[in-house]
Design an enzyme around this catalytic site. Sequence first.
Site, mmCIF file in Angstrom:
data_model
loop_
_atom_site.group_PDB
_atom_site.id
_atom_site.type_symbol
_atom_site.label_atom_id
_atom_site.label_comp_id
_atom_site.label_asym_id
_atom_site.label_seq_id
_atom_site.Cartn_x
_atom_site.Cartn_y
_atom_site.Cartn_z
ATOM 1 N N SER A 53 5.622 -44.910 64.431
ATOM 2 C CA SER A 53 6.647 -43.987 63.941
ATOM 3 C C SER A 53 6.215 -43.394 62.620
ATOM 4 O O SER A 53 5.431 -44.006 61.870
ATOM 5 C CB SER A 53 7.967 -44.738 63.753
ATOM 6 O OG SER A 53 8.906 -43.953 63.043
ATOM 7 N N TYR B 153 13.096 -51.900 60.123
ATOM 8 C CA TYR B 153 12.422 -51.038 61.099
ATOM 9 C C TYR B 153 11.133 -50.474 60.505
ATOM 10 O O TYR B 153 10.072 -50.504 61.148
ATOM 11 C CB TYR B 153 13.366 -49.910 61.504
ATOM 12 C CG TYR B 153 12.785 -48.940 62.519
ATOM 13 C CD1 TYR B 153 12.703 -49.285 63.859
ATOM 14 C CD2 TYR B 153 12.333 -47.686 62.123
ATOM 15 C CE1 TYR B 153 12.187 -48.394 64.795
ATOM 16 C CE2 TYR B 153 11.808 -46.788 63.052
ATOM 17 C CZ TYR B 153 11.745 -47.147 64.377
ATOM 18 O OH TYR B 153 11.233 -46.263 65.302
#
Length: 702
Positions: free
Chosen positions: A579, A592
Amino acid sequence: MKDTLNFRHVSYLWDEAKAATLAGDEVALFLYRSNLLGADLRLTNYAGGNTSVKIQATDPVSGQPVEVMWVKGSGGDIGTLTKAGCANLYVEKLHQLKARYRGLEFEDEMVGLFEYCLFDPKCATPSIDTPLHGLLPFKHIDHLHPDALIAIAASKDGEAIMHEIWGDTLGWLPWQKPGFDLGLQLEKIVADNPGLRGVILGGHGLFTWGETSYDSYLNTLEIIEMAATYLEANYGSRGPIFGGVKLEQGPDEAARRAQAAAALPVLRGLASSQRRMLGHYTDDARVLEFVNSHDLARLAAKGTSCPDHFLRTKIRPLVLDPEQMSGDPAAVKTYLEGLFAAYRQDYAAYYERSKHANSPAMRDANPVIILWPGVGLFSFAKDKQTARVAAEFYTNAINVMKGAEAVSTYQGLPEQEAFNIEYWLLEEAKLQRMAPPKALSGKVAYVTGGTGGIGKAICEELLKFGACVVAVDRDRLEETQADLRKKFGHDSALTAPIDVTNAESIAESLRQATLQFGGVDIVVNCAGLSISKPLAETTQADWDILNDVLVKGQFLVSQAAVAILRQQALGGDIVNIASKNGLVAGPNNVAYGTAKAAQLHMSRLLAAELGPDKIRVNTVNPDAVLRGSKIWEGDWAAGRAKAYGISVEELPAHYAKRTLLGEELLAEDIAKAVRVFVDGSLAKSTGNVLNVDGGVAMAFVR
């Protein structure tokens, strides 16, 4: 079904109501009959055999009535035959070709002349069997390769057995390669014996006919039923089937499949020494009966008989020694390497003994069929369908050998005849006409999170470019598999359940992938979830599940998959979907973002370690793929909206505005990035990061 039609060995599928809707359309009825015959694999295999009908049509030039034959075109399959797959030719012109025929040495030149007999120049290409139908006087003709008939056709005493079963109602022609001369022989035997209802071609198959499509269908079924009934009555009459059991039934199904899965990557790697192959495995009861028998070595060495069988299974199979296969993995691999080398040398010697001055160059010398007593049959080919069909054809060959040995002695094709079929110039021309392979043909992609928005898009992108795909995930498995197979073909895709935090679950999903396709080439770690919370609200459970799924999951999947890649010794690719958050620090994202950063650095570490194995490891960094993505279905979207002080509905526009390109990111964009890493475009790239985020300056790698 009529009460009088009590078939036990063939399927009577004729639906009178359906046929009534086609009444008056002979071509439609011919296609209906063809599809029914092709639906029963006991009658003929995929793409095997051919059917025809002769009709009256109006000549577009003269306006006069002419007789036209519709026949299955080259490379077609009667089970799925449509008008588009048929050749249609003037019957009179086919007969006129007799004046042009110069003998057996000039057989192949006749095929080019078929083009001048076409009624519709835009129809399918006529096959080599065209004159076998065109020179016979019958309106409806079926040419099939039923196991029960070939068992008799491939028997030493086949002709005598034929008369015992059918009296003088069937004719016999000794083995001859298909072509114009065989058509002339068929024409003669029918003219000399006006009461025939069919002809057996020695070592090859069956020709039958009828005045109507239904008559032909029924005649075909009845003859095959009589052959199968005769064989059934004789099983065991000449001693135990296949000489009796040599290897008692060993492991159960689960153990067999475990053995097969453990060996398949090594077998696939060796079978792919010339080009990457896909595999198929079966432990069908018919296969096990054969491979566990005393007669395995003797019969396997004889090869197959029917040309359709032989073209797909090669001169003979490779037979494994079960004792040698029971050693430690290193010893088994050494044994297999020697066995494959010997097979290739033997095949090269066969080629040199048999070749003609104009023979095509020797093709791949690796075995197509591998037999392992106690375990089953493995087949390898350029794509999954071809590998599966090769296994089906060899299973048919086993049926033939079983039947022939029950009533006589089985005879395979003589070596020179086998070579003449395998290296037939017409077959070579057919191979040369085939479309070039796609960039990912012969490769198997294993995609975690494969049923989600991004994961499924990756699967579809790789399938478009020729890969087979195994999509593993926790849910949506059946619907995803059905959808992918509908779009890309039944042999293209598999789904399997997985828990990426559990090593045994991962191992089982990889076993399923290996049993289905032979191994794995591309691993895409796409499984994920998202939790967006401030530091104070992030729980230990939040931290643990993110790191378990994203970091531990990527580690465990890569570890298990690399073991298979190394067994294959064909190199490979790992692509990790990380990501933008692995590079950019943002609010309310500690767990995250940390996990994504770990994924990113693990990719670099693996790239450094796996380079000597020719295994490339690269990373794709998406950002804000909202539509269709599973992670936006939960609380993540609300968390990110809260972090930016906007509504969930405003998120797509918000993310698009903050990119340099001002574009919304789609799952398809991520899929294309994955494909570029694995399709050869970046074959010398490893340890790299490709951001697919519309342009986020803070995420620039520097």
